[in-house]
Design a protein around this motif. Structure first.
Motif, PDB file in Angstrom:
ATOM      1  N   LEU A  79       0.832  -1.207   0.000  1.00  0.00           N
ATOM      2  CA  LEU A  79       0.000   0.000   0.000  1.00  0.00           C
ATOM      3  C   LEU A  79       0.864   1.254   0.000  1.00  0.00           C
ATOM      4  N   PHE A  80       2.009   1.206   0.690  1.00  0.00           N
ATOM      5  CA  PHE A  80       2.886   2.374   0.684  1.00  0.00           C
ATOM      6  C   PHE A  80       3.569   2.536  -0.674  1.00  0.00           C
ATOM      7  N   ASN A  81       4.029   1.407  -1.193  1.00  0.00           N
ATOM      8  CA  ASN A  81       4.688   1.411  -2.499  1.00  0.00           C
ATOM      9  C   ASN A  81       3.800   2.064  -3.560  1.00  0.00           C
ATOM     10  N   PHE A  82       2.517   1.753  -3.503  1.00  0.00           N
ATOM     11  CA  PHE A  82       1.554   2.275  -4.456  1.00  0.00           C
ATOM     12  C   PHE A  82       1.543   3.805  -4.416  1.00  0.00           C
ATOM     13  N   ILE A  83       1.406   4.357  -3.229  1.00  0.00           N
ATOM     14  CA  ILE A  83       1.330   5.816  -3.127  1.00  0.00           C
ATOM     15  C   ILE A  83       2.666   6.443  -3.494  1.00  0.00           C
ATOM     16  N   SER A  84       3.751   5.774  -3.116  1.00  0.00           N
ATOM     17  CA  SER A  84       5.077   6.325  -3.388  1.00  0.00           C
ATOM     18  C   SER A  84       5.332   6.407  -4.890  1.00  0.00           C
ATOM     19  N   LEU A  85       5.025   5.317  -5.605  1.00  0.00           N
ATOM     20  CA  LEU A  85       5.230   5.318  -7.066  1.00  0.00           C
ATOM     21  C   LEU A  85       4.318   6.333  -7.757  1.00  0.00           C
ATOM     22  N   CYS A  86       3.061   6.383  -7.307  1.00  0.00           N
ATOM     23  CA  CYS A  86       2.104   7.308  -7.919  1.00  0.00           C
ATOM     24  C   CYS A  86       2.566   8.749  -7.778  1.00  0.00           C
ATOM     25  N   LEU A  87       2.973   9.123  -6.569  1.00  0.00           N
ATOM     26  CA  LEU A  87       3.309  10.531  -6.347  1.00  0.00           C
ATOM     27  C   LEU A  87       4.618  10.898  -7.040  1.00  0.00           C
ATOM     28  N   THR A  88       5.585   9.975  -7.041  1.00  0.00           N
ATOM     29  CA  THR A  88       6.836  10.273  -7.728  1.00  0.00           C
ATOM     30  C   THR A  88       6.580  10.507  -9.214  1.00  0.00           C
ATOM     31  N   ALA A  89       5.780   9.617  -9.816  1.00  0.00           N
ATOM     32  CA  ALA A  89       5.545   9.728 -11.255  1.00  0.00           C
ATOM     33  C   ALA A  89       4.638  10.905 -11.587  1.00  0.00           C
ATOM     34  N   SER A  90       3.622  11.149 -10.775  1.00  0.00           N
ATOM     35  CA  SER A  90       2.653  12.179 -11.161  1.00  0.00           C
ATOM     36  C   SER A  90       3.195  13.588 -10.931  1.00  0.00           C
ATOM     37  N   THR A  91       4.122  13.748  -9.992  1.00  0.00           N
ATOM     38  CA  THR A  91       4.646  15.088  -9.740  1.00  0.00           C
ATOM     39  C   THR A  91       5.278  15.681 -10.993  1.00  0.00           C
ATOM     40  N   THR A  92       5.990  14.860 -11.759  1.00  0.00           N
ATOM     41  CA  THR A  92       6.657  15.393 -12.950  1.00  0.00           C
ATOM     42  C   THR A  92       5.863  15.130 -14.229  1.00  0.00           C
ATOM     43  N   CYS A  93       4.629  14.604 -14.116  1.00  0.00           N
ATOM     44  CA  CYS A  93       3.960  14.089 -15.317  1.00  0.00           C
ATOM     45  C   CYS A  93       3.630  15.182 -16.348  1.00  0.00           C
ATOM     46  N   ILE A  94       3.283  16.385 -15.894  1.00  0.00           N
ATOM     47  CA  ILE A  94       2.943  17.428 -16.869  1.00  0.00           C
ATOM     48  C   ILE A  94       4.193  17.804 -17.655  1.00  0.00           C
ATOM     49  N   LYS A  95       5.301  17.951 -16.928  1.00  0.00           N
ATOM     50  CA  LYS A  95       6.564  18.286 -17.568  1.00  0.00           C
ATOM     51  C   LYS A  95       7.002  17.162 -18.517  1.00  0.00           C
ATOM     52  N   ASP A  96       6.822  15.911 -18.060  1.00  0.00           N
ATOM     53  CA  ASP A  96       7.223  14.771 -18.887  1.00  0.00           C
ATOM     54  C   ASP A  96       6.436  14.711 -20.189  1.00  0.00           C
ATOM     55  N   SER A 167       1.073  17.442  -9.250  1.00  0.00           N
ATOM     56  CA  SER A 167       1.398  17.608 -10.667  1.00  0.00           C
ATOM     57  C   SER A 167       1.220  19.058 -11.104  1.00  0.00           C
ATOM     58  N   CYS A 168       0.183  19.745 -10.631  1.00  0.00           N
ATOM     59  CA  CYS A 168       0.005  21.117 -11.116  1.00  0.00           C
ATOM     60  C   CYS A 168       0.923  22.093 -10.393  1.00  0.00           C
ATOM     61  N   LEU A 169       1.209  21.831  -9.107  1.00  0.00           N
ATOM     62  CA  LEU A 169       2.123  22.744  -8.397  1.00  0.00           C
ATOM     63  C   LEU A 169       3.535  22.645  -8.956  1.00  0.00           C
ATOM     64  N   ASN A 170       3.924  21.436  -9.377  1.00  0.00           N
ATOM     65  CA  ASN A 170       5.298  21.255  -9.844  1.00  0.00           C
ATOM     66  C   ASN A 170       5.574  22.002 -11.147  1.00  0.00           C
ATOM     67  N   VAL A 171       4.506  22.316 -11.889  1.00  0.00           N
ATOM     68  CA  VAL A 171       4.702  23.105 -13.100  1.00  0.00           C
ATOM     69  C   VAL A 171       5.175  24.514 -12.732  1.00  0.00           C
ATOM     70  N   TYR A 172       4.645  25.028 -11.620  1.00  0.00           N
ATOM     71  CA  TYR A 172       4.984  26.379 -11.198  1.00  0.00           C
ATOM     72  C   TYR A 172       6.255  26.428 -10.357  1.00  0.00           C
ATOM     73  N   PHE A 173       6.386  25.425  -9.469  1.00  0.00           N
ATOM     74  CA  PHE A 173       7.581  25.364  -8.613  1.00  0.00           C
ATOM     75  C   PHE A 173       8.210  23.990  -8.757  1.00  0.00           C
ATOM     76  N   ARG A 174       9.358  23.953  -9.425  1.00  0.00           N
ATOM     77  CA  ARG A 174      10.010  22.658  -9.608  1.00  0.00           C
ATOM     78  C   ARG A 174      10.515  22.088  -8.290  1.00  0.00           C
ATOM     79  N   ASP A 175      10.479  22.907  -7.234  1.00  0.00           N
ATOM     80  CA  ASP A 175      10.913  22.427  -5.921  1.00  0.00           C
ATOM     81  C   ASP A 175      10.053  21.270  -5.445  1.00  0.00           C
TER      82      ASP A 175
END
Lengths: 268, 262
Positions: A79-96, A167-175
């Protein structure tokens, strides 16, 4: 504020279901095209983690008191792995996906949605591993296991909301992508993965426990363990909290994403 | 403009403006906050208006050529119409599906094959699997990429990219076709094929928005023209007068004179 852009062809999510299908497929293909073990990695990863934790807790610390320790751990890890993979991938998804975001008009939400859905495939594979352990270790079956789908849906709703926000915040702040990275490490330790939720409840002062339980994954993992290992229904307080937080996160995610998506093409 | 006009307006921009900040960098937030709190001053943001108070109505079936020198706002205008970029103020209304061929590639993913990109691209534009299946052969034939359709796009040449992009844009049954300079990339044979296809679109009564530096193509393809200068509408209307006038202007403008002297 008046509507800035009106496009009169279908912009609904339902009309773009085949696009979501293709994006999920794309994620899968691009990820595994250059790997010889392919999707097997999503099985190997939690198994390695499981092996190490079982070793440490049974042989080094000798505090393994759970009857089906491997299953107990696996539930938390998967269950943790699921959220971890999702958030890592989705944070950069718009940029990707900048090449399509800049050129084609379509509902932007389908990008994070498809990222999360493609992780659902991995989740299913890993749930298969949990099932395998349940059978191998002869965990007695019980009707309470029927709670599992609902628990997964609640986790999915929380993840969907968090994915939209990141995903939308990372477009504005890459931090954000670094914040998510270290945030997930913190998250790992404040989630009952290798200890039961009861430990946190008994040891933390009650105000701190109330803070702790805001993490919806805590309620979800505890509920899943109750259902599979202890044959009981979810705890009303912790699981109820998880449901409330999950829906609140999704709501915030939708509002925020709809506010920020208009400038995606300018910012990436 | 035209006399009998009962044709519906398919595309309308009302005082649309697009502002871009000139410093694209995200400010260092700690420094920014200190400045704001200690010195009580805000950093002024420099900005550039790529398009200013631009209004235009396009009727169904019109073919509009957009002309103007580099940096006049032509590409910004196309992006606004395509919907990938939102106006800072004003609004844009579009009635129908847009087939956009903006710059190279029209949004392909380099790690996917040509075939996968056709499906991804067309589905993002809102087509269902059945619709794409039924058009796939036409798209493939038009692109002339039969031998390369199952290799990754990253190995395509720029010409192949454009061929695939145009083939998809031309077959999704758009109501409005947007074309940026892309035509100039293909070889003579493919360019002619594209021009034929565009003429077919016109015959079918579709709407065309065409950005080009080639007055010859604008004359051939368009009945209307819009002349942009420094982000503002300079002239719009029937193409005849405007194209001539623009040619005159280009000849006398400084840049060209420099080139001629060199």
């Amino acid at each position: 504020m008046p509507k800035r852009v009106t496009h009169h062809h279908s912009m609904g999510l339902w009309n773009h279901r085949y696009a979501i299908h293709n994006l999920v497929l794309k994620d899968f293909k691009v990820r595994y095209r250059n790997m010889s073990l392919g999707f097997l990695w999503s099985v190997i990863n939690p198994l390695i983690m499981l092996g190490v934790l079982v070793f440490v807790f049974t042989y080094v610390l000798k505090i393994n008191r759970e009857p089906y320790f491997a299953v107990f751990l696996l539930i938390g890890l998967v269950l943790f792995n699921f959220i971890s993979l999702c958030l890592t991938a989705s944070t950069t998804c718009i940029k990707d996906n900048s090449s399509v975001v800049k050129k084609i008009i379509f509902p932007r939400t389908i990008i994070p949605i498809s990222v999360v859905l493609s992780q659902v495939i991995h989740l299913c594979i890993q749930l298969g591993v949990v099932g395998l352990f349940i059978v191998i270790l002869h965990v007695p079956p019980s009707l309470t296991m029927l709670w599992i789908p609902l628990i997964l849906v609640i986790e999915l709703i929380f993840i969907m909301g968090a994915a939209l926000i990141c995903s939308c915040l990372n477009v504005y702040f890459r931090d954000i992508q670094y914040l998510v990275e270290s945030g997930l490490t913190v998250f790992f330790w404040v989630t009952p993965i290798f200890y039961p939720l009861e430990t946190a409840r008994n040891n933390l002062p009650s105000w701190l426990y109330k803070l702790y339980i805001i993490n919806p994954l805590a309620g979800c993992i505890a509920a899943a363990r109750n259902a599979i290992l202890h044959h009981s229904s979810p705890d009303i307080f912790s699981f109820g909290m998880a449901i409330a937080v999950a829906f609140a996160t999704l709501g915030i995610g939708i509002v925020l994403f709809n506010k920020l998506h208009t400038q995606f093409a300018d910012k990436i | 403009m035209m006399s009998k006009d009962e044709r519906p307006i398919i595309l309308e921009l009302k005082k649309a403006s697009k502002r871009y900040p000139l410093d694209k960098q995200t400010p260092f937030i700690v420094g920014e906050l200190l400045q704001r709190i200690l010195l009580r001053k805000r950093r002024k943001q420099k900005a550039f208006w790529a398009l200013k108070d631009f209004s235009l109505q396009v009727k169904k079936g019109d073919a509009v050529g957009i002309i103007g020198s580099n940096g006049a706002g032509k590409s910004t205008l196309l992006s606004l119409i395509a919907g990938s970029v939102f106006p800072t103020t004003g609004n844009v209304r579009v009635d129908g599906r847009i087939g956009a061929l903006l710059e190279l590639g029209a949004g392909f993913h380099p790690d996917l094959t040509g075939r996968e990109n056709i499906y991804l691209n067309a589905s993002l534009l809102g087509l269902s699997k059945q619709e794409i299946d039924s058009k796939f052969d036409d798209i493939l034939e038009f692109s002339e990429l039969q031998d390369f359709i199952d290799i990754q796009i990253r190995n395509y040449s720029s010409g192949m990219h454009v061929r695939l992009g145009f083939a998809v844009a031309a077959h999704i049954e758009p109501d409005i076709v947007l074309i940026d300079e892309a035509l100039s990339v293909g070889d003579q044979h493919f360019q002619e094929k594209c021009v034929d296809r565009i003429l077919e679109f016109k015959a079918e009564g579709k709407t065309l928005i065409f950005v080009s530096h080639s007055m010859q193509l604008v004359t051939l393809l368009c009945n209307q023209a819009v002349w942009l200068q420094d982000g503002m509408l300079h002239r719009a209307g029937n193409r005849h007068g405007i194209v001539e006038e623009y040619k005159e202007y280009s000849k006398t403008s400084n840049g060209v004179r420099h080139l001629q002297q060199a």
